[in-house]
Structure formats: structure tokens, C-alpha cells
Design a protein around this motif. Structure first.
Motif, short mmCIF file in Angstrom:
data_model
loop_
_atom_site.label_atom_id
_atom_site.label_comp_id
_atom_site.label_asym_id
_atom_site.label_seq_id
_atom_site.Cartn_x
_atom_site.Cartn_y
_atom_site.Cartn_z
N ALA A 79 36.94 44.12 45.33
CA ALA A 79 37.38 43.71 46.66
C ALA A 79 38.87 43.95 46.83
O ALA A 79 39.33 44.41 47.89
CB ALA A 79 37.05 42.24 46.89
N LYS A 80 39.64 43.65 45.80
CA LYS A 80 41.09 43.83 45.87
C LYS A 80 41.46 45.29 46.07
O LYS A 80 42.33 45.63 46.89
CB LYS A 80 41.73 43.28 44.60
CG LYS A 80 43.26 43.36 44.60
CD LYS A 80 43.82 42.81 43.30
CE LYS A 80 45.34 42.97 43.27
NZ LYS A 80 45.92 42.50 41.98
N VAL A 81 40.80 46.18 45.35
CA VAL A 81 41.08 47.61 45.47
C VAL A 81 40.78 48.11 46.88
O VAL A 81 41.58 48.82 47.50
CB VAL A 81 40.25 48.41 44.44
CG1 VAL A 81 40.36 49.91 44.70
CG2 VAL A 81 40.73 48.11 43.02
N VAL A 82 39.63 47.72 47.41
CA VAL A 82 39.24 48.16 48.75
C VAL A 82 40.21 47.61 49.80
O VAL A 82 40.64 48.32 50.71
CB VAL A 82 37.80 47.72 49.07
CG1 VAL A 82 37.43 48.10 50.50
CG2 VAL A 82 36.82 48.37 48.10
N LEU A 83 40.56 46.31 49.68
CA LEU A 83 41.46 45.69 50.65
C LEU A 83 42.86 46.27 50.58
O LEU A 83 43.54 46.41 51.60
CB LEU A 83 41.50 44.17 50.42
CG LEU A 83 40.22 43.40 50.76
CD1 LEU A 83 40.34 41.95 50.31
CD2 LEU A 83 39.91 43.47 52.24
N LYS A 85 43.63 49.34 49.87
CA LYS A 85 43.59 50.63 50.56
C LYS A 85 43.58 50.44 52.08
O LYS A 85 44.17 51.23 52.82
CB LYS A 85 42.35 51.41 50.13
CG LYS A 85 42.40 51.90 48.68
CD LYS A 85 41.15 52.68 48.32
CE LYS A 85 41.23 53.18 46.88
NZ LYS A 85 39.99 53.94 46.50
N ALA A 86 42.91 49.39 52.53
CA ALA A 86 42.78 49.17 53.97
C ALA A 86 43.96 48.43 54.57
O ALA A 86 44.40 48.73 55.69
CB ALA A 86 41.48 48.41 54.26
N LEU A 87 44.51 47.44 53.83
CA LEU A 87 45.50 46.55 54.43
C LEU A 87 46.84 46.51 53.69
O LEU A 87 47.79 45.89 54.17
CB LEU A 87 44.93 45.11 54.47
CG LEU A 87 43.60 44.94 55.20
CD1 LEU A 87 43.08 43.52 54.99
CD2 LEU A 87 43.75 45.23 56.69
N GLY A 88 46.91 47.14 52.53
CA GLY A 88 48.13 47.07 51.76
C GLY A 88 48.02 46.01 50.66
O GLY A 88 47.22 45.07 50.76
N GLU A 94 46.99 38.18 49.52
CA GLU A 94 46.93 36.96 50.32
C GLU A 94 45.49 36.58 50.64
O GLU A 94 45.09 35.41 50.53
CB GLU A 94 47.71 37.15 51.63
CG GLU A 94 49.22 37.22 51.45
CD GLU A 94 49.93 37.46 52.76
OE1 GLU A 94 49.24 37.46 53.81
OE2 GLU A 94 51.15 37.65 52.76
N ILE A 95 44.70 37.56 51.05
CA ILE A 95 43.30 37.29 51.43
C ILE A 95 42.49 36.83 50.21
O ILE A 95 41.73 35.86 50.29
CB ILE A 95 42.67 38.55 52.06
CG1 ILE A 95 43.34 38.85 53.40
CG2 ILE A 95 41.16 38.35 52.25
CD1 ILE A 95 42.88 40.15 54.02
N ILE A 96 42.67 37.51 49.10
CA ILE A 96 41.93 37.14 47.88
C ILE A 96 42.32 35.74 47.44
O ILE A 96 41.46 34.92 47.06
CB ILE A 96 42.20 38.14 46.75
CG1 ILE A 96 41.61 39.52 47.10
CG2 ILE A 96 41.62 37.64 45.44
CD1 ILE A 96 40.10 39.54 47.23
N ASN A 97 43.61 35.42 47.50
CA ASN A 97 44.06 34.08 47.10
C ASN A 97 43.48 33.00 47.99
O ASN A 97 43.07 31.94 47.52
CB ASN A 97 45.59 34.01 47.13
CG ASN A 97 46.23 34.76 45.96
OD1 ASN A 97 45.55 35.06 44.98
ND2 ASN A 97 47.50 35.08 46.08
N ARG A 98 43.47 33.25 49.30
CA ARG A 98 42.91 32.26 50.23
C ARG A 98 41.42 32.08 49.99
O ARG A 98 40.88 30.99 50.12
CB ARG A 98 43.15 32.68 51.68
CG ARG A 98 44.56 32.47 52.16
CD ARG A 98 44.61 32.43 53.68
NE ARG A 98 44.11 33.66 54.29
CZ ARG A 98 44.88 34.69 54.63
NH1 ARG A 98 46.18 34.65 54.41
NH2 ARG A 98 44.35 35.76 55.19
#
Length: 335
Positions: A79-83, A85-88, A94-98
Motif C-alpha cells: 500500500a505504501k509503494v502504491v500511495l 507513486k500516486a500521492l508522494g 501520513e495516510i498509512i500512519n492514520r
């Protein structure tokens, strides 16, 4: 209200309100009773939210949903790799931590949400030790405003107490928080906005099934009787007679005093009058019309009281299963 200062429950409340009552009602059906109660209270106490903030929270929810799907598909690293690429990188972290951290609600969260002027009026009469304790959990801006609003002699005392305050036991904090929250709930009854508030809760409850509505109202009656009564009062208003079927209207009219009905119809819309008259005999309808004409001007309060009496009868008959109030939540149809 800055988005990054909102608690998870506040964001959830804003999200629910933004999605509309029908979608919210569907979401409620998948939540636990305690979650429904907490979310309902949060919506009722929701402060004003701008369209920009709503859109930001909707976007955050969408990103969290996408991230959760990625985690389900391939785990956190995938998920981190994909995000990234998409969001920086930063946004992805931030999203993964939340998504992976548990919600921590700080004490006196309900006070930090209060309107500044409301906060000052509410706390300035508390004792110095209570004010000092609360101030340690407020934002610096809120604490500064509160301190400035106090008499000079009290300012010094409270500043000293804050400076010398050491650890306070969780039990004491919880007790002070509980007392203050109850007091604040009893004095704040009209400060609601279109972003949330009581009407937002009413709109949602009007779209859930009767069982869910009953469970929520009964739970709120224990924790916050005033709020429960206000929600109950708004759940069905006199003009909602238009939503009743003919059999339910006829059953209700058998319980209604003619004097109350005449007075209630004096302030009713033409559509409501027409619907009521269609469900009684021509002779009775004519008598009511004549009584309304001869009655002359009446006080609005008397009209509202009469209408509320009829609403109470309708609610009582529904609780007894004798009539059906149409809802969006899919009540069972009795045939």
C-alpha cells in the motif's frame, strides 16, 4: 475549525452529515450500539464546518478507503509503494500512519470544540483549580483568551496553579471532565449549525428503522435526557401528518379531542387541512371548519401546544404498533 485539529470522531461526524441522511442511516446499521451513540452525540455537538473542510474530509476518507484496499490486497508495504507513486512519500506515510494508529482522544475534547465566547462564559465561574486543569488541555490560543477574560487577581492565581501543576490522576481528570460535560450540555441547547447539530441527527434517525431509532433514543435518555427529548420532539412534527396513510390518520383522529384538532388546524397548511378533512365524515369536517371560523384569532403558542398533543398521540400509537410512520429505513410493512 482546522482539519488537522479535528478528532477522529469529529471527522466521522462531518463525514456522516456530508453523505446525507439516507446514506448515514445505512451506515448506522453496520455500527455497534455504543458507536452509534457516540457518533450521534458528536453530530449533535458538531461545530460549524465550511464546504472546503467537508471536501477535505471526504477526500481524506476516500484516500483512507483506497489505502485500506491496498493493504487488504498486498499488505502495508505494498500500500505504501502504491500511495507513494500516486500521492508522494510524505502523503503516503501520513495516510498509512492514520490508518494503522488507534484514535487517542485527549481529555476535555468537548470544551476545545466550544465557541470561544461560550467557553469563556462557561468556565469563568469555575473554581481556580478546575480552570487551571482545563487550561492545560486547551490550545494555547484558547487558554490565552480564557486567561485574558478573567479578573486580574484570578489571572495570577490560575497562572501560578498551571505553572506549579504536577501530575493529576486519571480518575480526577475523568470526574472533572464528566461534571463539566454534563453542566455544559445543560446550558447549551440552541447553539447548533447547519453543518451538524440536532437537526442532522433527526434527519438521520428519520431514515433508520424503528428499532435503531428506539435504541439510540433510549441510550441518549440515560446519558443526556435533554438532548434525547429535543431529538424526540423534532422526530415527527404536525405537518408530517401528510406522510401517514389514511388508516393511520383515521385511527389518530379517534383519539384526538375536537377542540385540540380545531386549534391545531388553525395554524396548519392547506395541504394538511385537506388531508385531515378527507379522513373524516363530511359532517364532522364541516363542524371543524365552522369552529375554526368562529374561533377568531388565536395565540401561536396555543396552536403549537395543540399540534404537539396530536403529535404525542401519533407517537404513542406508533409505539403501540397501531399505526405506521413512514421511514426511509425500511420498516416492515404490515398487511
Amino acid at each position: 475549525m482546522a482539519r488537522n485539529k479535528l478528532s477522529g470522531r469529529q471527522k466521522a461526524a462531518i463525514l456522516i452529515v456530508s453523505l446525507g441522511p439516507e446514506v448515514a442511516a445505512n451506515i448506522y446499521r453496520h455500527l455497534r450500539e455504543e458507536d452509534i451513540e457516540q457518533l450521534t452525540l458528536e453530530i449533535a455537538n458538531l461545530a460549524k464546518v465550511s464546504n472546503e473542510q467537508k471536501n477535505e474530509i471526504l477526500e481524506e476518507f476516500y484516500q483512507m478507503l483506497v489505502a485500506q484496499n491496498y493493504i487488504t490486497e498486498g499488505g502495508i508495504e505494498y500500500a505504501k509503494v502504491v500511495l507513494e507513486k500516486a500521492l508522494g512519500t510524505q502523503k503516503a506515510i501520513e495516510i498509512i500512519n492514520r490508518l494503522t494508529s488507534s484514535l487517542q482522544v485527549r481529555p476535555f475534547d468537548f470544551i476545545r470544540k466550544a465557541d470561544p465566547s461560550q467557553l469563556m462564559n462557561f468556565l469563568q465561574n469555575e473554581n481556580a483549580q478546575t480552570i487551571a486543569l482545563v487550561m492545560t488541555y486547551l490550545t494555547p490560543e484558547q487558554s490565552a483568551s480564557l486567561l485574558s477574560s478573567l479578573p486580574p487577581e484570578k489571572q495570577v492565581d490560575i497562572a501560578r496553579r498551571v505553572a506549579t501543576m504536577d501530575r493529576t490522576s486519571p480518575e480526577i481528570i475523568m470526574e472533572v471532565e464528566r461534571v463539566l460535560e454534563r453542566q455544559m450540555a445543560s446550558v447549551v441547547t440552541e447553539d447548533y449549525t447547519s453543518a451538524g447539530g440536532i437537526q442532522a441527527v433527526v434527519n438521520i434517525l428519520n431514515n433508520v428503522d424503528r428499532g435503531t431509532e428506539k435504541n439510540i433514543i433510549e441510550a441518549l435518555e440515560v446519558d443526556n435526557p435533554e438532548l434525547a427529548e429535543e431529538i424526540r420532539r423534532r422526530m415527527f412534527v404536525f405537518e408530517d401528518v401528510l406522510t401517514l396513510d389514511n388508516r393511520s390518520i383515521q385511527r389518530t383522529l379517534r383519539e384526538v379531542d375536537n377542540n385540540d384538532l380545531t386549534l391545531a388546524l388553525k395554524g396548519a397548511s392547506e395541504d394538511v387541512k385537506k388531508r385531515i378533512f378527507e379522513n373524516m365524515s363530511k359532517r364532522q369536517a364541516e363542524m371543524i371548519r365552522e369552529d375554526m371560523e368562529y374561533m377568531g384569532p388565536v395565540r401561536l403558542r396555543d396552536v403549537e401546544d395543540a399540534q404537539q398533543k396530536i403529535v404525542n398521540i401519533i407517537r404513542k400509537l406508533e409505539d403501540a404498533g397501531e399505526i405506521i410512520i413512514s421511514r426511509g429505513g425500511g420498516d416492515e410493512i404490515i398487511v
